[in-house]
Motif scaffolding. Structure first.
Motif, PDB file in Angstrom:
ATOM      1  N   LEU A   5       0.825  -1.210   0.000  1.00  0.00           N
ATOM      2  CA  LEU A   5       0.000   0.000   0.000  1.00  0.00           C
ATOM      3  C   LEU A   5       0.859   1.261   0.000  1.00  0.00           C
ATOM      4  CD1 LEU A   5      -2.743  -1.149   2.522  1.00  0.00           C
ATOM      5  CD2 LEU A   5      -3.041  -0.770   0.066  1.00  0.00           C
ATOM      6  N   ALA A   6       1.976   1.240   0.724  1.00  0.00           N
ATOM      7  CA  ALA A   6       2.852   2.412   0.776  1.00  0.00           C
ATOM      8  C   ALA A   6       3.501   2.691  -0.572  1.00  0.00           C
ATOM      9  CB  ALA A   6       3.925   2.214   1.842  1.00  0.00           C
ATOM     10  N   ALA A   7       3.769   1.639  -1.326  1.00  0.00           N
ATOM     11  CA  ALA A   7       4.401   1.812  -2.638  1.00  0.00           C
ATOM     12  C   ALA A   7       3.432   2.349  -3.674  1.00  0.00           C
ATOM     13  CB  ALA A   7       4.974   0.483  -3.116  1.00  0.00           C
ATOM     14  N   ASP A   8       2.130   2.177  -3.437  1.00  0.00           N
ATOM     15  CA  ASP A   8       1.115   2.599  -4.403  1.00  0.00           C
ATOM     16  C   ASP A   8       1.123   4.109  -4.604  1.00  0.00           C
ATOM     17  OD1 ASP A   8      -1.157   3.135  -5.906  1.00  0.00           O
ATOM     18  OD2 ASP A   8      -2.320   1.547  -4.976  1.00  0.00           O
ATOM     19  N   GLY A   9       1.145   4.883  -3.521  1.00  0.00           N
ATOM     20  CA  GLY A   9       1.188   6.331  -3.620  1.00  0.00           C
ATOM     21  C   GLY A   9      -0.124   6.974  -4.013  1.00  0.00           C
ATOM     22  N   ASP A  10      -1.163   6.189  -4.264  1.00  0.00           N
ATOM     23  CA  ASP A  10      -2.471   6.705  -4.651  1.00  0.00           C
ATOM     24  C   ASP A  10      -3.242   7.124  -3.406  1.00  0.00           C
ATOM     25  OD1 ASP A  10      -4.846   7.306  -5.901  1.00  0.00           O
ATOM     26  OD2 ASP A  10      -5.329   5.233  -6.441  1.00  0.00           O
ATOM     27  N   MET A  11      -3.888   8.264  -3.441  1.00  0.00           N
ATOM     28  CA  MET A  11      -4.667   8.742  -2.299  1.00  0.00           C
ATOM     29  C   MET A  11      -5.855   7.833  -1.997  1.00  0.00           C
ATOM     30  SD  MET A  11      -3.116  11.188  -0.928  1.00  0.00           S
ATOM     31  CE  MET A  11      -4.365  11.667   0.221  1.00  0.00           C
ATOM     32  N   ALA A  12      -6.248   7.006  -2.933  1.00  0.00           N
ATOM     33  CA  ALA A  12      -7.369   6.089  -2.718  1.00  0.00           C
ATOM     34  C   ALA A  12      -7.017   5.013  -1.695  1.00  0.00           C
ATOM     35  CB  ALA A  12      -7.791   5.436  -4.027  1.00  0.00           C
ATOM     36  N   VAL A  13      -5.739   4.816  -1.440  1.00  0.00           N
ATOM     37  CA  VAL A  13      -5.328   3.797  -0.472  1.00  0.00           C
ATOM     38  C   VAL A  13      -4.913   4.413   0.862  1.00  0.00           C
ATOM     39  CG1 VAL A  13      -4.619   2.169  -2.264  1.00  0.00           C
ATOM     40  CG2 VAL A  13      -2.917   3.685  -1.238  1.00  0.00           C
ATOM     41  N   ALA A  14      -5.220   5.681   1.074  1.00  0.00           N
ATOM     42  CA  ALA A  14      -4.799   6.358   2.303  1.00  0.00           C
ATOM     43  C   ALA A  14      -5.375   5.682   3.552  1.00  0.00           C
ATOM     44  CB  ALA A  14      -5.192   7.829   2.274  1.00  0.00           C
ATOM     45  N   VAL A  15      -6.657   5.384   3.535  1.00  0.00           N
ATOM     46  CA  VAL A  15      -7.273   4.752   4.715  1.00  0.00           C
ATOM     47  C   VAL A  15      -6.774   3.321   4.893  1.00  0.00           C
ATOM     48  CG1 VAL A  15      -9.451   4.001   5.749  1.00  0.00           C
ATOM     49  CG2 VAL A  15      -9.274   6.277   4.729  1.00  0.00           C
ATOM     50  N   PRO A  16      -6.742   2.489   3.842  1.00  0.00           N
ATOM     51  CA  PRO A  16      -6.172   1.154   4.033  1.00  0.00           C
ATOM     52  C   PRO A  16      -4.706   1.197   4.477  1.00  0.00           C
ATOM     53  CG  PRO A  16      -7.436   1.206   2.007  1.00  0.00           C
ATOM     54  CD  PRO A  16      -7.347   2.616   2.514  1.00  0.00           C
ATOM     55  N   LEU A  17      -3.943   2.185   4.019  1.00  0.00           N
ATOM     56  CA  LEU A  17      -2.552   2.328   4.443  1.00  0.00           C
ATOM     57  C   LEU A  17      -2.475   2.665   5.930  1.00  0.00           C
ATOM     58  CD1 LEU A  17       0.478   2.421   3.835  1.00  0.00           C
ATOM     59  CD2 LEU A  17       0.172   4.805   3.131  1.00  0.00           C
ATOM     60  N   GLN A  18      -3.348   3.565   6.394  1.00  0.00           N
ATOM     61  CA  GLN A  18      -3.391   3.886   7.819  1.00  0.00           C
ATOM     62  C   GLN A  18      -3.771   2.650   8.634  1.00  0.00           C
ATOM     63  OE1 GLN A  18      -6.144   7.151   7.912  1.00  0.00           O
ATOM     64  NE2 GLN A  18      -4.513   8.677   7.893  1.00  0.00           N
ATOM     65  N   ASN A  19      -4.713   1.871   8.139  1.00  0.00           N
ATOM     66  CA  ASN A  19      -5.121   0.651   8.837  1.00  0.00           C
ATOM     67  C   ASN A  19      -3.971  -0.361   8.903  1.00  0.00           C
ATOM     68  OD1 ASN A  19      -7.675   1.707   9.209  1.00  0.00           O
ATOM     69  ND2 ASN A  19      -8.563   0.631   7.471  1.00  0.00           N
ATOM     70  N   ALA A  20      -3.238  -0.488   7.800  1.00  0.00           N
ATOM     71  CA  ALA A  20      -2.104  -1.406   7.765  1.00  0.00           C
ATOM     72  C   ALA A  20      -1.014  -0.942   8.721  1.00  0.00           C
ATOM     73  CB  ALA A  20      -1.563  -1.528   6.340  1.00  0.00           C
ATOM     74  N   ALA A  21      -0.769   0.361   8.774  1.00  0.00           N
ATOM     75  CA  ALA A  21       0.231   0.910   9.699  1.00  0.00           C
ATOM     76  C   ALA A  21      -0.203   0.666  11.141  1.00  0.00           C
ATOM     77  CB  ALA A  21       0.421   2.402   9.445  1.00  0.00           C
ATOM     78  N   TYR A  22      -1.492   0.864  11.419  1.00  0.00           N
ATOM     79  CA  TYR A  22      -2.008   0.626  12.772  1.00  0.00           C
ATOM     80  C   TYR A  22      -1.820  -0.840  13.165  1.00  0.00           C
ATOM     81  CZ  TYR A  22      -5.242   0.120  16.653  1.00  0.00           C
ATOM     82  OH  TYR A  22      -5.791  -0.168  17.868  1.00  0.00           O
ATOM     83  N   THR A  23      -2.105  -1.747  12.252  1.00  0.00           N
ATOM     84  CA  THR A  23      -1.940  -3.177  12.522  1.00  0.00           C
ATOM     85  C   THR A  23      -0.490  -3.492  12.867  1.00  0.00           C
ATOM     86  OG1 THR A  23      -3.793  -3.746  11.083  1.00  0.00           O
ATOM     87  CG2 THR A  23      -2.200  -5.500  11.551  1.00  0.00           C
ATOM     88  N   LEU A  24       0.440  -2.936  12.099  1.00  0.00           N
ATOM     89  CA  LEU A  24       1.859  -3.142  12.391  1.00  0.00           C
ATOM     90  C   LEU A  24       2.229  -2.604  13.773  1.00  0.00           C
ATOM     91  CD1 LEU A  24       3.770  -2.365   9.085  1.00  0.00           C
ATOM     92  CD2 LEU A  24       3.698  -4.520  10.333  1.00  0.00           C
ATOM     93  N   CYS A  25       1.686  -1.449  14.108  1.00  0.00           N
ATOM     94  CA  CYS A  25       1.977  -0.854  15.416  1.00  0.00           C
ATOM     95  C   CYS A  25       1.452  -1.736  16.545  1.00  0.00           C
ATOM     96  CB  CYS A  25       1.378   0.544  15.514  1.00  0.00           C
ATOM     97  SG  CYS A  25       2.224   1.758  14.476  1.00  0.00           S
ATOM     98  N   VAL A  26       0.254  -2.270  16.384  1.00  0.00           N
ATOM     99  CA  VAL A  26      -0.311  -3.151  17.409  1.00  0.00           C
ATOM    100  C   VAL A  26       0.531  -4.416  17.539  1.00  0.00           C
ATOM    101  CG1 VAL A  26      -2.297  -4.602  17.993  1.00  0.00           C
ATOM    102  CG2 VAL A  26      -2.654  -2.251  17.216  1.00  0.00           C
ATOM    103  N   LEU A  27       0.906  -5.001  16.421  1.00  0.00           N
ATOM    104  CA  LEU A  27       1.682  -6.241  16.448  1.00  0.00           C
ATOM    105  C   LEU A  27       3.060  -6.055  17.080  1.00  0.00           C
ATOM    106  CD1 LEU A  27       0.851  -7.726  12.931  1.00  0.00           C
ATOM    107  CD2 LEU A  27       0.180  -8.664  15.155  1.00  0.00           C
ATOM    108  N   THR A  31       4.410  -0.562  18.973  1.00  0.00           N
ATOM    109  CA  THR A  31       5.007   0.744  18.693  1.00  0.00           C
ATOM    110  C   THR A  31       3.910   1.760  18.402  1.00  0.00           C
ATOM    111  OG1 THR A  31       5.238   0.156  16.358  1.00  0.00           O
ATOM    112  CG2 THR A  31       7.139  -0.266  17.781  1.00  0.00           C
ATOM    113  N   ARG A  32       4.316   3.013  18.164  1.00  0.00           N
ATOM    114  CA  ARG A  32       3.332   4.079  17.933  1.00  0.00           C
ATOM    115  C   ARG A  32       3.314   4.613  16.501  1.00  0.00           C
ATOM    116  NH1 ARG A  32       1.283   6.677  22.680  1.00  0.00           N
ATOM    117  NH2 ARG A  32       2.131   5.681  24.536  1.00  0.00           N
ATOM    118  N   THR A  33       4.362   4.355  15.737  1.00  0.00           N
ATOM    119  CA  THR A  33       4.398   4.847  14.361  1.00  0.00           C
ATOM    120  C   THR A  33       4.803   3.712  13.425  1.00  0.00           C
ATOM    121  OG1 THR A  33       6.731   5.496  14.368  1.00  0.00           O
ATOM    122  CG2 THR A  33       5.138   7.149  15.137  1.00  0.00           C
ATOM    123  N   ALA A  34       4.486   3.892  12.154  1.00  0.00           N
ATOM    124  CA  ALA A  34       4.855   2.874  11.163  1.00  0.00           C
ATOM    125  C   ALA A  34       6.370   2.745  11.064  1.00  0.00           C
ATOM    126  CB  ALA A  34       4.256   3.226   9.798  1.00  0.00           C
TER     127      ALA A  34
END
Length: 85
Positions: A19-41, A44-47
């Motif tokens: 998702l980060a490599a895509d760069g399209d604004m249409a993936v902004a929310v899924p990218l935030q969700n993916a970053a949040y998942t990584l932080c939970v796992l 940590t607090r940031t991607a």
């Protein structure tokens, strides 16, 4: 330290990087969700911190892993009891 299941962590990293490599604004929310998942796992607090933790978890040297409460004698989280063996 609780270590995430390697397969689950790898899936989360792959999704985030894709998702980060895509760069399209249409993936902004899924990218935030993916970053949040990584932080939970990774606890940590940031991607960026999460990706650094992933690298440390995959490093061969135990001295390079992040410090945890378990590594610091006498430190416990509020409301937690220190375990005595």
């Amino acid at each position: 330290m609780i270590v995430p299941n390697p397969a689950v962590l790898q899936q989360a990293v792959d999704r985030y990087l894709t998702l980060a490599a895509d760069g399209d604004m249409a993936v902004a929310v899924p990218l935030q969700n993916a970053a949040y998942t990584l932080c939970v796992l990774t606890g940590t607090r940031t991607a960026e911190e999460a990706m650094a933790a992933v690298r440390l978890l995959h490093s061969p040297s135990p001295s390079r892993r992040p410090r945890t409460f378990a590594d610091s004698p006498g430190e416990t989280a509020p409301g937690e009891r220190e375990l005595v063996s």
